[in-house]
Design an enzyme around this catalytic site. Sequence first.
Site, mmCIF file in Angstrom:
data_model
loop_
_atom_site.group_PDB
_atom_site.id
_atom_site.type_symbol
_atom_site.label_atom_id
_atom_site.label_comp_id
_atom_site.label_asym_id
_atom_site.label_seq_id
_atom_site.Cartn_x
_atom_site.Cartn_y
_atom_site.Cartn_z
ATOM 1 N N ASP A 40 0.871 -1.243 0.398
ATOM 2 C CA ASP A 40 -0.229 -0.540 -0.623
ATOM 3 C C ASP A 40 0.934 1.464 -0.349
ATOM 4 O O ASP A 40 1.499 1.536 0.819
ATOM 5 C CB ASP A 40 -0.994 -0.155 1.300
ATOM 6 C CG ASP A 40 -2.171 1.037 1.127
ATOM 7 O OD1 ASP A 40 -1.500 2.445 1.005
ATOM 8 O OD2 ASP A 40 -3.295 0.841 1.661
ATOM 9 N N LYS A 44 -1.769 10.021 0.527
ATOM 10 C CA LYS A 44 -1.093 10.952 1.585
ATOM 11 C C LYS A 44 -0.315 10.953 2.350
ATOM 12 O O LYS A 44 -0.156 9.713 2.197
ATOM 13 C CB LYS A 44 -2.724 10.895 2.087
ATOM 14 C CG LYS A 44 -3.912 10.941 1.321
ATOM 15 C CD LYS A 44 -5.223 11.292 2.465
ATOM 16 C CE LYS A 44 -6.410 11.315 1.295
ATOM 17 N NZ LYS A 44 -7.687 11.130 2.742
#
Length: 262
Positions: A170, A174
């Site tokens: 992952d 952000k």
Amino acid sequence: MTIIHLEGEAQHFPHPPEDSVEAGQASEPAAIPFPRAVRSFVTRAGRVTTGQARALAELGPRYILSFDTSTPDLVAACSNKTRAQGKEYAKTVLEIGFGMGAATAHIASVQPDTLFIGCEVHEPGVGALLKTMGEQNLENIRILQHDAVEVMRHMIAPGSLDGIHIFFPDPWHKKRHNKRRLIQPPFVHELATRLKPGGYLHCATDWEPYAEQMLAVLNGEPLLANTAPDYAPKPEYRPQTKFELRGLKLGHGVWDLVFRRQ
């Protein structure tokens, strides 16, 4: 192909189709507090198909290993067991977060002399890999349905692995979430200590900022040496996933990094 676990057990929900989540690509769950510690997976939704459930029931007892802190050297334990069954593997590779297991199965099929230990908590993914193993008669894969960070810390002895695969973890896009990324200096150091001299760590990502971070972190680990000037050519053994192919068609890049234990 391997991802940050938030507090509590992973839960699966029935609405998304099994192929809606690719290896290592997980969305951030809403309204969940920031985790106290980095782990190797996120909670993901998914449903177990009939075929996956059958594979879990029929093949799970044979190929799924238990997380057990009283087993400090999982590689030796696996070697002793497979040797007793009349099969000895030349190498052992740990994979962190194998998603739906397509790449894992492919690599295991082209490297039959290697035992692959895959860590993945996503039950549909575990079921999918077991189903493929049954269809292709693959016996050189073992699965731990547990957080890979804890597996590595409690069950993988120093200097016991020939390789580690972390494919498309992952990326935590952000900026405020970058600290949740798996590839960070303390964890990479722990990974490096589990490799044999000459063993390799192979990471891959399709997110360029994460690739840049990976390169910086791996270059900063004194136990590891890059096998390329920067990013490595894709090794032949790693297949292109459906997710990767879609990204390439859209003009996205993919970066492989292969480092060896000095």
